[in-house]
Design a protein around this motif. Sequence first.
Motif, mmCIF file in Angstrom:
data_model
loop_
_atom_site.group_PDB
_atom_site.id
_atom_site.type_symbol
_atom_site.label_atom_id
_atom_site.label_comp_id
_atom_site.label_asym_id
_atom_site.label_seq_id
_atom_site.Cartn_x
_atom_site.Cartn_y
_atom_site.Cartn_z
ATOM 1 N N UNK A 1 -4.522 -1.801 -10.120
ATOM 2 C CA UNK A 1 -3.350 -1.868 -10.982
ATOM 3 C C UNK A 1 -2.611 -3.161 -10.663
ATOM 4 N N UNK A 2 -2.474 -4.028 -11.659
ATOM 5 C CA UNK A 2 -1.815 -5.314 -11.442
ATOM 6 C C UNK A 2 -0.787 -5.577 -12.541
ATOM 7 N N UNK B 1 0.508 -9.732 -9.594
ATOM 8 C CA UNK B 1 0.614 -9.075 -8.289
ATOM 9 C C UNK B 1 0.411 -7.578 -8.462
ATOM 10 N N UNK B 2 0.144 -6.911 -7.338
ATOM 11 C CA UNK B 2 -0.052 -5.460 -7.349
ATOM 12 C C UNK B 2 1.240 -4.764 -6.941
ATOM 13 N N UNK B 3 1.667 -3.740 -7.682
ATOM 14 C CA UNK B 3 2.886 -3.014 -7.323
ATOM 15 C C UNK B 3 2.751 -2.393 -5.929
ATOM 16 N N UNK C 1 -1.302 -0.045 -5.795
ATOM 17 C CA UNK C 1 -2.231 -1.111 -6.152
ATOM 18 C C UNK C 1 -3.550 -0.591 -6.715
ATOM 19 N N UNK C 2 -3.874 0.679 -6.482
ATOM 20 C CA UNK C 2 -5.091 1.271 -7.046
ATOM 21 C C UNK C 2 -4.789 2.663 -7.594
ATOM 22 N N UNK D 1 -8.282 -3.032 -13.859
ATOM 23 C CA UNK D 1 -9.652 -3.523 -13.695
ATOM 24 C C UNK D 1 -10.381 -2.660 -12.666
ATOM 25 N N UNK D 2 -11.710 -2.567 -12.735
ATOM 26 C CA UNK D 2 -12.440 -1.750 -11.761
ATOM 27 C C UNK D 2 -12.321 -2.308 -10.347
#
Length: 506
Positions: free
Chosen positions: A307-308, A316-318, A322-323, A350-351
């Motif tokens: 998750x971006x 950036x990733x929260x 982040x996943x 994205x995967x």
Amino acid sequence: MKSTPLSLIAGVVALAAVTGFAALNAPGDAVPTVAKAASRLPVERSSLLCPAPSSSDLAATTYTSFTPAGKNDGEAGGAELKPAAALTADEATEPDPKQDKKAAAKADKPVVALKEPGRPVGAETSKSDAPALVGTATGRLAPGWTAQQTTAVTAGGARGLLGATCTGPGTDFWFPGASTSKARQDYVHLTNPDDSAAVADIELYGPDGSLKSEVGDGITVPAHSSVPMLISTLTGEAVEDVAVHVTTRSGRIGALIRAADDTAGSDWLAASVDPTGTLVLPGIPADATSVQLVAFAPGEDDADVKVQLMGKNATFSPAGNDTLHIKSKMTASIDLRDVTRGEPGSLRLTPVEADRATPIVAALRVVRGTGSKREVAFIPATGPVGARASVADNRAKGSILSLTAPGAAAEVKVTASAGTEGGEQAVKTYTVKGGTTLAVTPPVPSGLKGTYALTVETVSGGPVHAARTLALPEGGIEMFTVQTLADDGGTVEVPTAQQDLSLLDD
């Protein structure tokens, strides 16, 4: 008497010519020819469906119809949106043979009629029983035809600004982000544009998998009619985050969900882009106070996604989110809270492992404001604008255009059309850095009167995803709605055909 011998002689000569040509150009001796590439030509016919706007006596609805001006105008054509028959779920389940005739008789006078490309037309209604609309565009008005339905409801349980881009008919729709909870009143609207009845199925999925439902199977949608279904009546389970899957056994329909939250207003939830491994959800407002992601994996495999947030300056990733792990045929959600922190942004999924890209669908539930002043909108995952995409019903104030380049940097051209009641188009070009979101106040037509349309075209660089936020504050509430833009499919690939006389050689 003399014509028969002459005809026979002519026939023999023609056959000899063809046979001789075939003999001189036998398949084995043929000079190889290079196949011509398929050409792209403007579409000649488009269809759009708009749902019934609202049952509230306090609703005011604006319709806007628009076709961007093209390089080749082609035949004159026309574009009209006409009323569909409004039916209850019971009437649809037990159809009356007279309903089809009734619907056809009612759909004579257009609500909105577009006459020329490049200049939108509009119409308004405040009727609580305003029907769904079924539309067709032909000739030069077909390529890129779009229509927007914007409804303002100032009070009551359905309070809010509800915006919907009228959709084309299809057979398969995914809506992650719906709900059957007690605080929500979500209706799925099914509209049939064709001359024969369509039969649809509705499947519901929650965090624990499929929700039991017998009512959602075999729903009949009569010809030229629209049927709203209250989603909570399709199952006995009250679930906060639900993915709704609408398919047809026969025929085509348009499908949209009108979601109403007792505490945060209402808006339309459009379908997510078809299941794929990488998704982009563009256009999160800078002042969003709450952002919730709902995702679903329709296949047999679980999905693990990164998750971006693509912000103003970087990706950036929260923190802490982040996943996301999405189990097969189960919804998964993340509360991202005020993830944008005062800057506009877009979400990219994205995967985690590039070689294990499990198809998913997703949508965002976005809230602005706090307490009793909250207002909600939805952002489904969407495809890139591609060659061209348009959105109608923009105002002199209150429109924000978000442009996101998830990969390489890109340059886009934005054209503001003439107004519905006057004004001249304006054009501006923007550069979007890779991995960022650019939110701009779009150009406004000079001398604007009425509303106008925006057309976004990719000039160079990587793919661009876009969304338009329309904000119309009312009574201290920041009422808003978000519409995504995707390639309008204004052209189709037409293969090049040529004669092949070798077929005459047996």
